[in-house]
Design an enzyme around this catalytic site. Structure first.
Site, PDB file in Angstrom:
ATOM      1  CD  GLU A 159      41.550  33.103  42.734  1.00  0.00           C
ATOM      2  OE1 GLU A 159      40.631  32.837  41.925  1.00  0.00           O
ATOM      3  OE2 GLU A 159      41.758  34.234  43.150  1.00  0.00           O
TER       4      GLU A 159
ATOM      5  CG  ASP B  15      35.640  27.888  40.709  1.00  0.00           C
ATOM      6  OD1 ASP B  15      36.735  27.319  40.909  1.00  0.00           O
ATOM      7  OD2 ASP B  15      35.354  28.467  39.645  1.00  0.00           O
TER       8      ASP B  15
ATOM      9  CB  SER C 255      37.423  39.375  17.545  1.00  0.00           C
ATOM     10  OG  SER C 255      38.136  40.052  18.556  1.00  0.00           O
TER      11      SER C 255
ATOM     12  N   GLY D  16      44.192  36.690  34.013  1.00  0.00           N
ATOM     13  CA  GLY D  16      43.462  36.153  35.146  1.00  0.00           C
ATOM     14  C   GLY D  16      42.239  36.960  35.502  1.00  0.00           C
TER      15      GLY D  16
ATOM     16  CB  SER E 102      37.581  32.838  28.431  1.00  0.00           C
ATOM     17  OG  SER E 102      37.645  32.469  29.798  1.00  0.00           O
TER      18      SER E 102
ATOM     19  CG  ASP F 107      36.280  32.766  35.982  1.00  0.00           C
ATOM     20  OD1 ASP F 107      36.428  33.130  37.172  1.00  0.00           O
ATOM     21  OD2 ASP F 107      37.189  32.275  35.298  1.00  0.00           O
TER      22      ASP F 107
ATOM     23  CE1 TYR G  12      41.423  26.715  36.967  1.00  0.00           C
ATOM     24  CE2 TYR G  12      40.445  24.662  36.196  1.00  0.00           C
ATOM     25  CZ  TYR G  12      40.335  25.883  36.838  1.00  0.00           C
ATOM     26  OH  TYR G  12      39.123  26.251  37.370  1.00  0.00           O
TER      27      TYR G  12
END
Length: 403
Positions: A41, A44, A75, A143, A147, A191, A243
Site C-alpha cells: 500500500e 506504487d 450512469s 477503497g 474510479s 489500480d 493523498y
C-alpha cells in the site's frame, strides 16, 4: 461478475438500460472490476511492489459508436441523467464540456486517447464519439478502485469500438493518465493495472517501476480459507489533498536520500537511511514504504511456498505501519483489524488509499461467520454505521461480456 447466469443477467440489464436511455442497440457490453490490494500500500507511486486481486464486482458499459465526436454518458447509479460532451473539446481544468464528478473519469479517458493520437475528436472514422450506458456494483468511496473500474471499462469499450489495438498494459497507462492529468488525482498505476490485467484465481504481483508482472495462484477457498472485505462505509476522497501530501513527502524523502524513489532504499539499510533524513516528518513515510516493499516480498515467498496462512501476521504488520507511520487509517479501520484479530483472524489490514474505505481479513472458513459477527457487533457497540462484509474472490480483469 461470477457465474454464467449472473454475467448473462448483467448483459441483459446493460442492454435494456442502453435501449431505454439512448435508443437503438449497443454494439456490445464490456466490464472492468474493482480490486482489493492484498499487500503493498502506497508503494506504487514510489516505484515499488504491489499484489492486488480483482473483485467479482464490476463496472459494466454498454456502448455504441458515434461518428460525430459526441460522447453521451449515462450512469444508472448517479442522479442527473446523461452527460453530453464533445471529444474534441474535453480538456483538464473545467474544459470537459460540463463533465465533472463521476463524468470526469470517462471524459478523461477520451481525452487521454485523443492526446495519444488514437482518437481525433472530429467527425468520421476516428471521431471517438460514443453512446455509453454505465452501471456498477463496485462500492464507491470504499477503497476498492471504483474510479479505475469506470476508466478501464470505458477504455476497453472504446478500444473495441474503434479497433485501437491496445493491450491491457497500454489501456491501464492511458487510464492512469486520465486520472492524474484530467481528474487531478496523483494516483499510481496499481489500480488501473489490477482492473485491466488481473486473472481469476490469482493475485497480481506487479513491479510498478517497469510494469513486469506475474500472476500468482491464490485461491483461499481451496485451502479452507476466506478473504473477507469489510467496507466501513466511511467515505474517502483522495482528491482532498491528504493523498497528495503523502506522495509529496515520499518524493521529498527520496530527494533528500539521493535516490530516484524510496523503492531504491534497501531494507537492510533502512536505519542508516532514516538517520540521514533531517526532517523528522519524512522518516515515518520512508520507513513505511521500505518496510512495505519488504512485506510484499515476504508474502510472495509464503505464497510460493504454499504457506497461505503464514501471510496473516504480515498483513497485520502492514496495517500497523499504515496506521502509525503513514497515518492513513481511521478509527473504524483500526476497529476492524483489532476486533478481527482478537476474534481469531489470521491477519487483517486496511486496503486502498485510506482515510476510510475497506479492510481485508484473512480467516479460516470455519471461523468466518463468527469473526464477521464480532466486527459487526463491535461497530454497533462503538455507535458506528453497520459495515458491509463480503468475500473477495480473485476474479477476471477487464473483458467483453457479450462475445
Amino acid at each position: 461478475m461470477s457465474g454464467t447466469g449472473t454475467a448473462e443477467a448483467a448483459v441483459r440489464a446493460a442492454v435494456d438500460g442502453f435501449r431505454a436511455v439512448h435508443g437503438g442497440e449497443p454494439a456490445g457490453v464490456w466490464a472492468a472490476p474493482g480490486r482489493v490490494n492484498l499487500i503493498g500500500e502506497h508503494t506504487d507511486y514510489n516505484d515499488g511492489f504491489v499484489m492486488p486481486l480483482a473483485l467479482p464486482h464490476t463496472t459494466r458499459v454498454a456502448a455504441a459508436r458515434r461518428d460525430d465526436g459526441v460522447l453521451n454518458v449515462h450512469s444508472a447509479d448517479v442522479a442527473g441523467g446523461t452527460v453530453r460532451l464533445h471529444v474534441g473539446k474535453a480538456a483538464p481544468g473545467g474544459g470537459a464540456g460540463g463533465a465533472d464528478g463521476w463524468a470526469a473519469y470517462p471524459a478523461g479517458v477520451v481525452w487521454a486517447l485523443r492526446e495519444a493520437g488514437l482518437l481525433s475528436g472530429d467527425s468520421g472514422r476516428t471521431a471517438g464519439g460514443a453512446d455509453l450506458y454505465v452501471h456498477s456494483d463496485v462500492p464507491t468511496g470504499a477503497g476498492l478502485s471504483s474510479s479505475a473500474a469506470l476508466e478501464v471499462s470505458v477504455a476497453v469499450a472504446l478500444n473495441d469500438l474503434y479497433d485501437l489495438g491496445l493491450d491491457a498494459e497500454r489501456i491501464a497507462l492511458l487510464c492512469r493518465r486520465a486520472e492524474n492529468a484530467f481528474v487531478g488525482v496523483p494516483s499510481g498505476i496499481m489500480d488501473q493495472m489490477a482492473s485491466a490485467c488481473c486473472t481469476a484465481g490469482h493475485v497480481l504481483h506487479l513491479d510498478t517501476r517497469d510494469l513486469s508482472r506475474r500472476q500468482v495462484p491464490f485461491d483461499p477457498a481451496a485451502e479452507g480459507l476466506r478473504l473477507l472485505v469489510v467496507d466501513t462505509r466511511v467515505q474517502h476522497a483522495l482528491g482532498d489533498g491528504e493523498y497528495a501530501r503523502r506522495r509529496a513527502g515520499c518524493e521529498a524523502a527520496a530527494e533528500a536520500l539521493g535516490v530516484r524513489t524510496l523503492r531504491d532504499v534497501p531494507h537492510e539499510e533502512l536505519d542508516a537511511a532514516l538517520a540521514r533524513l533531517a526532517d523528522p516528518d519524512l522518516r515515518p513515510l520512508a520507513r513505511h514504504v521500505v518496510t512495505e516493499n519488504q512485506r510484499v516480498r515476504e508474502v510472495m515467498a509464503r505464497l510460493d511456498a504454499g504457506e497461505t496462512r503464514a501471510i496473516g501476521p504480515i498483513l497485520t504488520a502492514g496495517h500497523a505501519s499504515l496506521r502509525d507511520d503513514f497515518a492513513v487509517s481511521c478509527p473504524e479501520l483500526d476497529l476492524v483489524v483489532e476486533t478481527a484479530v482478537a476474534a481469531g483472524a489470521l491477519g487483517a489490514r486496511m486496503t486502498g488509499g485510506g482515510f476510510g474505505g475497506s479492510a481485508i481479513v484473512l480467516v479460516e472458513e470455519t471461523g468466518a461467520e463468527e469473526i464477521g459477527k464480532a466486527v459487526v457487533d463491535a461497530f454497533a457497540a462503538a455507535g458506528h454505521r453497520a459495515p458491509r462484509l463480503f468475500e473477495a474472490v480473485p476474479s477476471q480483469g477487464a473483458r467483453r461480456l457479450d462475445g
